[in-house]
Every structure is written in C-alpha cells, then in structure tokens.
Design a protein around this motif. Structure first.
Motif, PDB file in Angstrom:
ATOM      1  N   ASP A 105       9.197   8.204  29.051  1.00 34.11           N
ATOM      2  CA  ASP A 105       8.330   8.586  30.156  1.00 34.11           C
ATOM      3  C   ASP A 105       8.156  10.081  30.358  1.00 34.11           C
ATOM      4  OD1 ASP A 105       6.572   7.598  32.119  1.00 34.11           O
ATOM      5  OD2 ASP A 105       7.967   8.197  33.671  1.00 34.11           O
ATOM      6  N   LEU A 106       9.200  10.876  30.121  1.00 35.24           N
ATOM      7  CA  LEU A 106       9.096  12.314  30.331  1.00 35.24           C
ATOM      8  C   LEU A 106       8.964  13.049  29.002  1.00 35.24           C
ATOM      9  CD1 LEU A 106      11.936  12.633  32.960  1.00 35.24           C
ATOM     10  CD2 LEU A 106       9.506  12.444  33.387  1.00 35.24           C
ATOM     11  N   SER A 107       8.235  14.135  28.999  1.00 38.91           N
ATOM     12  CA  SER A 107       8.071  14.929  27.794  1.00 38.91           C
ATOM     13  C   SER A 107       9.305  15.798  27.558  1.00 38.91           C
ATOM     14  CB  SER A 107       6.826  15.815  27.906  1.00 38.91           C
ATOM     15  OG  SER A 107       5.665  15.029  27.988  1.00 38.91           O
ATOM     16  N   GLY A 118       5.400   6.350  27.532  1.00 40.65           N
ATOM     17  CA  GLY A 118       5.087   7.069  28.760  1.00 40.65           C
ATOM     18  C   GLY A 118       3.701   6.805  29.282  1.00 40.65           C
ATOM     19  N   GLN A 121       0.147  11.608  32.464  1.00 46.90           N
ATOM     20  CA  GLN A 121       0.397  12.155  33.784  1.00 46.90           C
ATOM     21  C   GLN A 121      -0.798  12.940  34.322  1.00 46.90           C
ATOM     22  OE1 GLN A 121       2.956  11.213  35.344  1.00 46.90           O
ATOM     23  NE2 GLN A 121       4.376  10.530  33.763  1.00 46.90           N
ATOM     24  N   GLU A 151       7.954  18.801  32.591  1.00 47.85           N
ATOM     25  CA  GLU A 151       6.578  18.746  32.105  1.00 47.85           C
ATOM     26  C   GLU A 151       5.703  17.777  32.891  1.00 47.85           C
ATOM     27  OE1 GLU A 151       3.614  20.183  29.381  1.00 47.85           O
ATOM     28  OE2 GLU A 151       5.511  20.905  30.168  1.00 47.85           O
ATOM     29  N   TRP A 152       6.265  16.650  33.323  1.00 49.83           N
ATOM     30  CA  TRP A 152       5.403  15.663  33.984  1.00 49.83           C
ATOM     31  C   TRP A 152       4.870  16.171  35.325  1.00 49.83           C
ATOM     32  CZ3 TRP A 152       6.116  13.149  38.685  1.00 49.83           C
ATOM     33  CH2 TRP A 152       7.389  13.215  39.253  1.00 49.83           C
ATOM     34  N   THR A 153       5.676  16.978  36.034  1.00 49.41           N
ATOM     35  CA  THR A 153       5.187  17.502  37.303  1.00 49.41           C
ATOM     36  C   THR A 153       4.043  18.488  37.072  1.00 49.41           C
ATOM     37  OG1 THR A 153       6.865  19.269  37.321  1.00 49.41           O
ATOM     38  CG2 THR A 153       7.426  17.212  38.439  1.00 49.41           C
ATOM     39  N   GLU A 155       1.964  18.422  34.519  1.00 49.44           N
ATOM     40  CA  GLU A 155       0.793  17.663  34.086  1.00 49.44           C
ATOM     41  C   GLU A 155       0.111  16.978  35.263  1.00 49.44           C
ATOM     42  OE1 GLU A 155       2.086  15.045  31.019  1.00 49.44           O
ATOM     43  OE2 GLU A 155       2.393  16.653  29.556  1.00 49.44           O
ATOM     44  N   ARG A 156       0.909  16.425  36.178  1.00 45.08           N
ATOM     45  CA  ARG A 156       0.323  15.779  37.355  1.00 45.08           C
ATOM     46  C   ARG A 156      -0.498  16.776  38.169  1.00 45.08           C
ATOM     47  NH1 ARG A 156       2.976  11.038  39.698  1.00 45.08           N
ATOM     48  NH2 ARG A 156       3.302   9.661  37.915  1.00 45.08           N
TER      49      ARG A 156
END
Length: 208
Positions: A105-107, A118, A121, A151-153, A155-156
């Motif tokens: 799920d996370l990069s 994943g 995002q 990274e996911w934050t 990207e969101r």
C-alpha cells in the motif's frame, strides 16, 4: 475468497513470510494484518513474525526490525514502509538473501521491491477535491495532509491540489506536512488552523 481478482493458491512446500508494518494504532493496519494472517492460513504459508515501526517516520526502528528479520530465513517480506526514503540498505540485504520484497500500500524508494499492492493515492486525493468543488466551487479548504516523508500523503495532497487547480474558486490553506496520523495530532492542527481561518468551509485531513 480474494474477491475473484486472482485464483487462490496453496503453498506446495514450506514458505515463510514476515510482515513489517508502520503501526497498529488504527483499524486499517490491524485489518491488513488480519487479512495477511487469514490468507496465510488458507494458503498454507507460515507467518514467522509481525513487527510494528510504531508510527510514520520511525525509520531507525524499522531498520532495526528489518535487520533482525534478515536472520529468520524468510522467503518473502511484506512491508508497510514508515518512510519513503532510508530503507534501501536493509531491503537490499534481504533481497540478496533471496527474500521477495512486497510493498504493501505505501511507496518505498527501493529497486529491490518485487511488486507492490496499493492504490492510486493521487486519484483518491483528486476525487476528494472534486467532491468538495461539486458542493462548493468557492470553498476555503483547510488541509491537514499528515506526516512528512511519507509518499502516500504527498500523493494524496497532490491530487487535492490538482482538483483545486481545476476549480478556480477553491482555496487551499494549511498544506503543511507534520506530526502523525493520530487523532489528537489532527485535532490539534485543526484547532490551530481554525483560529487562523475561522471562515473555512471544509477540512481535508489524512489518517486522523
């Protein structure tokens, strides 16, 4: 089982897996752990160990855990990375020992990841921004995008910003990565930002 996306498989010989998670302070990662344990039992796979880094940004703790896992004769590692950067060396050691690295799920910035499971995002963030625009094209939106270095934050928030660019009246304020995804951190940031922007129409917050 597996929602029909892939055919269920059964291990033909002993297969050993470890799961290195970010944390277990919310239902999401607890659910991931449950799913891994449940499917491993059905597939005849042994879960050797499950670890928690204790939160986003806890790089040294996760590195120490990965170094300890390298001694367990694993076939595969599922990892939810605590940070995007900084894990190349321990993951390289595991890969050189024949361990398949699966990013959950996370990069994570590692060329040794065999595959990733994943979500997009950026598209999720864009969908949230588009929704706000559909309800109020002139919305003043406080953003609390979560911790830095994940990274996911990033990207969101990138997706939310892309939606705002296509919604000329929407204004984003805040936009600062800090603290954690814990509820109390989100509440504290929201209280501070509402003092500065009392006329805000929406709050966009991640993980709180």
């Amino acid at each position: 089982r597996l929602r029909g996306l892939v055919e269920p498989v059964k291990a033909k010989e002993p297969y050993r897996i470890a799961f290195s998670a970010v944390h277990f302070v919310d239902g999401y990662w607890k659910g991931v752990a449950y799913g891994i344990l449940d499917e491993a039992e059905k597939a005849g796979v042994e879960i050797v160990r499950i670890t928690s880094a204790g939160g986003y940004g806890n790089l040294q703790q996760q590195i120490a855990q990965l170094e300890a896992l390298a001694a367990l004769d694993l076939d595969a590692l599922i990892i939810g990375a605590a940070t995007f950067d900084g894990l190349r060396r321990p993951l390289r050691t595991l890969a050189e020992n024949g361990v398949k690295i699966i990013a959950m799920d996370l990069s994570v910035n590692s060329p040794d990841v065999a595959f990733r499971v994943g979500q997009n995002q950026t598209d999720i963030g864009r969908a949230m921004g588009d929704y706000i625009c559909s309800k109020d094209p002139d919305a003043l939106v406080i953003t609390i995008p979560g911790p830095a270095g994940v990274e996911w934050t990033a990207e969101r928030l990138r997706g939310v910003k892309a939606a705002a660019e296509n919604c000329p009246g929407m204004t984003l304020v805040g936009n600062e990565f800090k603290a954690s995804t814990l509820l109390e951190d989100g509440q504290s940031q929201a209280a501070d930002l509402l003092t500065v922007y009392p006329d805000a129409d929406y709050i966009y917050a991640e993980g709180h």
